[in-house]
Scaffold this active site. Structure first.
Site, short mmCIF file in Angstrom:
data_model
loop_
_atom_site.label_atom_id
_atom_site.label_comp_id
_atom_site.label_asym_id
_atom_site.label_seq_id
_atom_site.Cartn_x
_atom_site.Cartn_y
_atom_site.Cartn_z
N GLU A 55 0.68 -1.14 0.18
CA GLU A 55 0.02 0.03 0.05
C GLU A 55 1.03 1.39 0.11
OE1 GLU A 55 -2.17 -2.86 3.20
OE2 GLU A 55 -0.19 -2.52 2.08
N CYS A 79 -1.84 -3.75 7.17
CA CYS A 79 -1.33 -4.24 8.77
C CYS A 79 -1.69 -3.03 9.70
CB CYS A 79 -0.06 -4.43 8.52
SG CYS A 79 1.06 -3.03 8.18
N ALA A 166 5.24 -50.78 -11.24
CA ALA A 166 4.99 -51.98 -11.50
C ALA A 166 5.51 -53.06 -10.70
CB ALA A 166 5.51 -52.32 -13.07
N ARG A 187 7.93 -27.67 -8.23
CA ARG A 187 9.34 -27.64 -7.51
C ARG A 187 10.07 -26.25 -7.25
NH1 ARG A 187 13.30 -32.73 -9.28
NH2 ARG A 187 11.96 -34.27 -8.65
N THR A 199 14.14 -43.36 -1.21
CA THR A 199 14.08 -42.94 -2.66
C THR A 199 15.36 -42.43 -3.11
OG1 THR A 199 11.62 -42.16 -2.36
CG2 THR A 199 13.07 -40.90 -3.76
N ASP A 203 17.02 -43.94 -6.70
CA ASP A 203 16.90 -43.34 -7.44
C ASP A 203 18.01 -42.36 -7.74
OD1 ASP A 203 14.44 -44.17 -8.00
OD2 ASP A 203 13.28 -42.48 -7.79
N ARG A 210 13.90 -28.35 -12.84
CA ARG A 210 14.36 -28.09 -14.40
C ARG A 210 13.54 -27.88 -15.24
NH1 ARG A 210 16.53 -32.60 -12.10
NH2 ARG A 210 15.21 -34.14 -13.46
N GLU A 269 8.20 -35.55 -1.92
CA GLU A 269 8.12 -36.22 -3.13
C GLU A 269 9.03 -37.41 -2.96
OE1 GLU A 269 8.78 -35.34 -7.91
OE2 GLU A 269 9.61 -33.77 -6.41
N GLY A 271 7.95 -40.90 -2.42
CA GLY A 271 7.73 -42.36 -2.54
C GLY A 271 6.64 -42.29 -1.42
#
Length: 364
Positions: A55, A79, A166, A187, A199, A203, A210, A269, A271
């Site tokens: 403001e 405020c 799978a 992200r 994880t 991984d 990215r 993120e 698992g």
């Protein structure tokens, strides 16, 4: 007094201006000053801690007296306290502003109350215009103010039948490139990204945000929960930010530490085990479920035990948005009204070492 069309347009612009400001310990806020005829006189936004609030940023662009009789349209209630800067409610009163339209109430015990002060000075005040949009912009800050911890988003990708992988543990890729690109954009908007050691070891993710082959200008701080150490040659060691390691299963303690470091938004993120632990503890403020039109069968569920023994204990969600992403569909949801309360002393997270060492889509 009803909000008019000029004020609605001004709020849309103020919300856009709010996003120009940095995320941090202060909220992102935008403001537009309108003449009595509805013309835009000035715009402003909060540029960061210690700088004028939105403001005042807008008012300083006007000549003395130019705001007399004007309307201030602001994304957050002005405020009502003196910190590094003075009370915005007082600045608006002293400038002669006749009306204030704002989106969200300020939840702060000290900073709130600006609307009441404005009304006491004879200023017309309306609240709630485009409140949902404003909430999405500063949900991390709001959660930090109300609960004293970061806002937590729990993300997973699943097949149409609810599987994360799978039978052999492979999952890359369940979803298509549009969905994966969306994950990276989200992200980049988070302060921290959290995974479990299962994880991390399965991984070897970089945990960066990215844009194709390039890094986004802003990167989430990587955090790893679990007792197993981070390997010396892990990809996360090359992240632009040093990784935070938490050898604990106490999720509230992890969030408290992140909050103490100034982190307001967390992207989980890691698992099924870690995702389920956050959900079970009542610590998932938002869910991002990416649904792919594939069937996998088997027992590799996207979520495991979340503390639901019977249907009346179901953790019901309210879907905010369904987002088509190529062949996939993203459900954005939050806990429904009347859902189990957020835990203050939640049970410890399952041992991350128990998490299956399978490839978890997206945690790359």
């Amino acid at each position: 007094m009803a909000v008019n069309e000029a004020e609605r347009r001004a709020m849309t612009r103020a919300l856009e201006l709010a996003t120009f400001g940095p995320r941090g310990v202060n909220p992102q806020v935008g403001a537009v000053i309108l003449s009595p005829d509805g013309d835009v006189l000035a715009e402003g936004w909060h540029h960061g801690a210690g700088t004028p609030h939105a403001e005042v940023d807008a008012l300083t662009k006007l000549a003395p007296g130019a705001a007399a009789g004007a309307t201030a349209v602001v994304t957050l209630e002005p405020c009502n306290h003196t910190g590094r800067t003075g009370p915005c409610a007082v600045a608006l009163i002293e400038a002669g502003v006749a009306r204030v339209v704002y989106a969200l109430d300020d939840p702060g015990a000290v900073s709130g109350g600006g609307a009441e002060r404005l009304r006491g000075a004879g200023v017309s005040v309306d609240s709630g215009e485009q409140a949902d949009h404003a909430h999405r912009i500063i949900d991390g800050w709001l959660t930090a103010q109300r609960l004293g911890r970061p806002h937590v988003t729990v993300k997973w990708a699943q097949s149409l039948d609810g599987r994360a992988a799978a039978s052999d543990g492979s999952s890359q890729w369940i979803t298509g490139p549009e969905a994966r690109a969306d994950v990276h954009r989200r992200r980049a908007a988070a302060d921290a990204i959290v995974v479990g050691t299962g994880t991390l070891l399965a991984d070897d993710p970089s945990l960066t945000a990215r844009d194709g082959d390039d890094l986004y200008p802003t990167q989430p701080v990587p955090a790893v929960i679990g007792s197993r150490p981070i390997p010396a040659d892990a990809a996360i060691r090359r992240h632009p930010h040093a990784a935070l390691a938490y050898d604990t299963h106490d999720l509230p303690a992890v969030l408290a530490d992140l909050h103490g470091r100034g982190i307001q938004t967390v992207f989980v993120e890691g698992g099924p085990t870690l995702a389920s632990a956050f959900v079970a503890a009542g610590l998932a403020d938002r869910v991002l479920a990416y649904l792919a039109p594939v069937l996998l069968g088997g027992d590799r569920l996207a979520l495991t035990d979340v503390g639901v023994a019977s249907i009346d204990q179901a953790r019901r969600l309210t879907v905010d948005e369904w987002v088509p992403l190529g062949a996939d569909l993203l459900a954005i949801a939050h806990p429904a009204a009347g859902a189990p309360p957020r835990a203050t002393n939640a049970a410890p997270a399952p041992d991350a070492a128990q998490e299956s060492d399978i490839s978890h889509e997206g945690a790359r």
